[in-house]
Motif scaffolding. Structure first.
Motif, PDB file in Angstrom:
ATOM      1  N   ALA A 106     -19.719  86.220  80.002  1.00  0.00           N
ATOM      2  CA  ALA A 106     -19.896  87.357  80.916  1.00  0.00           C
ATOM      3  C   ALA A 106     -21.465  87.342  81.364  1.00  0.00           C
ATOM      4  N   PRO A 107     -21.877  86.566  82.281  1.00  0.00           N
ATOM      5  CA  PRO A 107     -23.362  86.618  82.514  1.00  0.00           C
ATOM      6  C   PRO A 107     -23.932  87.959  83.207  1.00  0.00           C
ATOM      7  N   THR A 108     -22.649  88.749  83.712  1.00  0.00           N
ATOM      8  CA  THR A 108     -23.199  89.951  84.431  1.00  0.00           C
ATOM      9  C   THR A 108     -22.030  91.056  83.978  1.00  0.00           C
ATOM     10  N   LEU A 109     -22.607  91.941  83.734  1.00  0.00           N
ATOM     11  CA  LEU A 109     -21.603  93.175  83.288  1.00  0.00           C
ATOM     12  C   LEU A 109     -21.319  93.920  84.545  1.00  0.00           C
ATOM     13  N   MET A 110     -20.123  93.915  85.321  1.00  0.00           N
ATOM     14  CA  MET A 110     -20.126  94.645  86.482  1.00  0.00           C
ATOM     15  C   MET A 110     -19.774  96.016  86.403  1.00  0.00           C
ATOM     16  N   GLY A 111     -19.335  96.392  85.086  1.00  0.00           N
ATOM     17  CA  GLY A 111     -19.301  97.806  84.708  1.00  0.00           C
ATOM     18  C   GLY A 111     -18.781  97.986  83.186  1.00  0.00           C
ATOM     19  N   THR A 112     -18.454  99.106  82.664  1.00  0.00           N
ATOM     20  CA  THR A 112     -18.068  99.312  81.398  1.00  0.00           C
ATOM     21  C   THR A 112     -16.801 100.044  81.247  1.00  0.00           C
ATOM     22  N   PRO A 113     -16.010  99.530  80.315  1.00  0.00           N
ATOM     23  CA  PRO A 113     -16.142  98.262  79.410  1.00  0.00           C
ATOM     24  C   PRO A 113     -15.816  97.144  79.965  1.00  0.00           C
ATOM     25  N   THR A 114     -16.395  95.976  79.509  1.00  0.00           N
ATOM     26  CA  THR A 114     -15.944  94.603  79.916  1.00  0.00           C
ATOM     27  C   THR A 114     -15.355  94.135  78.605  1.00  0.00           C
ATOM     28  N   VAL A 115     -14.230  93.474  78.705  1.00  0.00           N
ATOM     29  CA  VAL A 115     -13.465  93.195  77.502  1.00  0.00           C
ATOM     30  C   VAL A 115     -13.353  91.561  77.501  1.00  0.00           C
ATOM     31  N   LEU A 116     -13.804  91.024  76.636  1.00  0.00           N
ATOM     32  CA  LEU A 116     -13.680  89.451  76.503  1.00  0.00           C
ATOM     33  C   LEU A 116     -12.553  88.978  75.178  1.00  0.00           C
TER      34      LEU A 116
END
Length: 166
Positions: A106-116
């Motif tokens: 995820a080179p960029t967090l488009m928002g939170t949360p981000t789930v991998l």
């Protein structure tokens, strides 16, 4: 009778919103060594065959807290415990642990949360949906449960009292 200058007349909207959600979990800890936590999760996943679940978020984020609250509900809590090695990763004001997000896809967090969701070897398994959790608070619980159930991987095999992997 006039109000005293020391007595607040009305709470701010932010104060009211915070009081409304005071019982929500706040699992993101800025003092944790997130890199060490992630490495430990991968080490456990290699032994157990579980998936690694990295949740990039912040306690100030309503949607991050909403996802954490869903993770505490019995069916999802049981699934997460049985099939995932979860790590809560604090991103601060989207200025902390971004190197970890980039390292795992995820080179960029488009928002939170981000789930991998990753396999034990570090392959990202949900690249197409990792950013969909930006609205986690409004995603129905059943959809959240279905999502993590579908991505939990094949059933773990038991040998000698331990999960053996796939």
């Amino acid at each position: 009778m006039a109000a005293s200058m020391d007595t607040p007349v009305a709470a701010t909207a932010a104060d009211a919103a915070e009081e409304t959600h005071a019982d929500e979990p706040r699992p993101f800890d800025e003092t944790r060594d997130a890199a060490a936590d992630v490495e430990a999760a991968f080490a456990r996943a290699r032994l157990t065959g579980k998936r690694v679940l990295l949740v990039f978020g912040a306690n100030w984020c309503h949607d991050s807290r909403g996802l954490a609250a869903n993770f505490d509900k019995p069916a999802l809590a049981e699934l997460i415990a049985a099939r995932y090695e979860r790590v809560w990763i604090d991103v601060g004001d989207r200025d902390r642990n971004l190197d970890l997000a980039a390292r795992y896809g995820a080179p960029t967090l488009m928002g939170t949360p981000t789930v991998l969701i990753l396999d034990a070897d570090g392959t990202l398994l949900n690249a197409d949906t990792m950013h969909d959790w930006r609205t986690a608070y409004s995603i129905p619980y059943d959809e959240t449960l279905d999502y993590f159930t579908q991505r939990a991987g094949p059933p773990l095999k038991k040998t000698r009292g331990r999960a053996a992997g796939r």
